[in-house]
Scaffold this active site. Sequence first.
Site, PDB file in Angstrom:
ATOM      1  N   HIS A  91       0.870  -1.369  -0.034  1.00 42.92           N
ATOM      2  CA  HIS A  91      -0.169   0.170   0.000  1.00 42.92           C
ATOM      3  C   HIS A  91       0.907   1.115  -0.111  1.00 42.92           C
ATOM      4  CE1 HIS A  91      -3.849  -1.829   0.671  1.00 42.92           C
ATOM      5  NE2 HIS A  91      -3.296  -2.766   1.294  1.00 42.92           N
ATOM      6  N   ASP A  97      -0.708  -4.791   6.003  1.00 42.64           N
ATOM      7  CA  ASP A  97      -1.727  -5.518   5.374  1.00 42.64           C
ATOM      8  C   ASP A  97      -1.430  -5.805   3.986  1.00 42.64           C
ATOM      9  OD1 ASP A  97      -2.273  -2.807   5.165  1.00 42.64           O
ATOM     10  OD2 ASP A  97      -4.147  -3.525   4.257  1.00 42.64           O
ATOM     11  N   GLU A  98      -2.107  -6.853   3.481  1.00 40.17           N
ATOM     12  CA  GLU A  98      -2.138  -7.268   1.912  1.00 40.17           C
ATOM     13  C   GLU A  98      -0.685  -7.010   1.127  1.00 40.17           C
ATOM     14  OE1 GLU A  98      -6.742  -6.389   1.146  1.00 40.17           O
ATOM     15  OE2 GLU A  98      -5.718  -4.438   1.056  1.00 40.17           O
ATOM     16  N   VAL A  99       0.210  -7.806   1.496  1.00 42.80           N
ATOM     17  CA  VAL A  99       1.330  -7.745   0.877  1.00 42.80           C
ATOM     18  C   VAL A  99       1.531  -8.897  -0.009  1.00 42.80           C
ATOM     19  CG1 VAL A  99       4.070  -7.499   1.205  1.00 42.80           C
ATOM     20  CG2 VAL A  99       2.554  -6.233   2.615  1.00 42.80           C
TER      21      VAL A  99
END
Length: 531
Positions: free
Chosen positions: A277, A340-342
């Site tokens: 992100h 998050d969300e890597v």
Amino acid sequence: MRLPPRLPVLRMLPLVAALLVPAPITAAVAQGAAPRHAIIPAPNRIEFARSGTFTITDSTPVFIAADADDDTERVGRQLATMLGPGATRAARRLPEAVRAPAGAIRLVRDERFEDAGAEGYVLDVRTDGVTIRAREAAGLFYGVQTLRQLLPWSIEHRAALARRLVLPVGEVVDVPRFAWRGAMLDVARHFLPPADVKRYLDVMALYKLNMLHLHLADDQGWRLEILSRPNLTRHGASTQVGGGAGGFYTQAEYRDLVAYAAARHIMIVPEIDMPGHTNAALASYPELTCDGVAPPLYTGIRVGFSAMCPSKESTYKFVEDVVLELAELTPGPYLHLGGDEVEKLTRAEYLGFIERVEKIVRAQGKNMIGWGEIAPANLDPSTIVQHWRSDARASRDSAHLHAERGGSVIMSPGNRTYLDMKYDSTTVLGLRWAGLISVQHAYSWEPSTFLPRVPADKVIGVEAPLWAETLEKRADYEYLAFPRLIAIAELGWSRANVRGWDGFRARLGEHGPRLQALGVNFYRSPEIPWK
Ligand code: TNX
């Protein structure tokens, strides 16, 4: 426990018993009887006399102790200003030993009021006067919010003439269930000007929420001035989802937001999401990428494609620079570093990055918070994990790993608390990956048992994030947040034995005119009997 012997209110109603025994009236409301009050979050205990009222007039004085500190004085001023017409009014000072005249409202700080914690309060309304007692100013502030909600919604129209402000005689004894009662605003996907954040804080305060998490950086924009890294805002803040102009908070604006929140007993928790992100940061500082090439700015809504380079020292130098300024701007103990969300790093690279970032945060004397994915890293127990995945994936969630090492968990399950999920299939704004979330669905779950492998005593509270991919302006944010954030506020404050959907929806219905008076663009969900 020690009770101040000179308080008749507490002799009649010992606080301990009051907290353990469900209050008859609130219980009746919870079972669906017509509400005798519409206080949200439902107080621990509330009793009304059979008759009697206290009427507030333009000349009702507010008293604080002669030696009251600044925080108490501020609550006194907020109350006096709320009740009176026109300009800001100050509370009057009166030595504690002196009786207040009949017809006054008195705010009393009492150090001996231990069991109420920092946020509990007792509100005592009699025909000849009103008293709010609390150990700390925060408790007085919450007592004032309860008083506000006991008054008719006309209280919210400050300029209205000849408002009839009548309170029923009665008593409220109240302590929050959770220490963490939060909301999150995503100001990265679309920038939200400071004035709009303040409006959100205003409504949060009315419902006794105490944490505002600001998601300040994401792929589409960097929203906080960092003096040592000027290109973050010069370049990285210059756009947003859909390609609009973006924007950012100067450090002066940010400090002003922190102070505005603090005056409402809300702590701001800043988040700079990493290592994923981060496209806006990578576009601004190419040394953060492994190939040293700056990507173009991004205005879409995909996730997972960006990552800081975990093997370059320049990455950690950047993190240190940012965390240093973030810590200076943050009086509270928490810095949220995302996580998050890597999708672009190996598991080992990711966990190593998180562990190193945690050390950087701790070196600044702060506690790190991160999204659920960070739990498998070798974390310090002072770090907090924010659970966000929803039911279907919750069984695979690793928050319990952190609980097992003694760490705390904030509950933000996507399928209950994500305010950016649509209410139903007709909702135009919002997303639906975590499901449709009606008001009842947002309300009807139990934070302390939601994750079977996380014990109740490791759950420090709830937080409702509002992601802003589809939200452009204040009215959009408000439409998705209200009334569901109000449901989450009740989960955060009220004990399970005073909660219940029927009672909640009846009380919430009474808040329609109040929210309207406040200019909040709330969704008139057909689930609620709006007044
Ligand atoms: C997941 S929740 C995200 C965000 C998105 C959101 C949209 C989380 C930690 N990551 O990046 O904005 O879904 O609902």
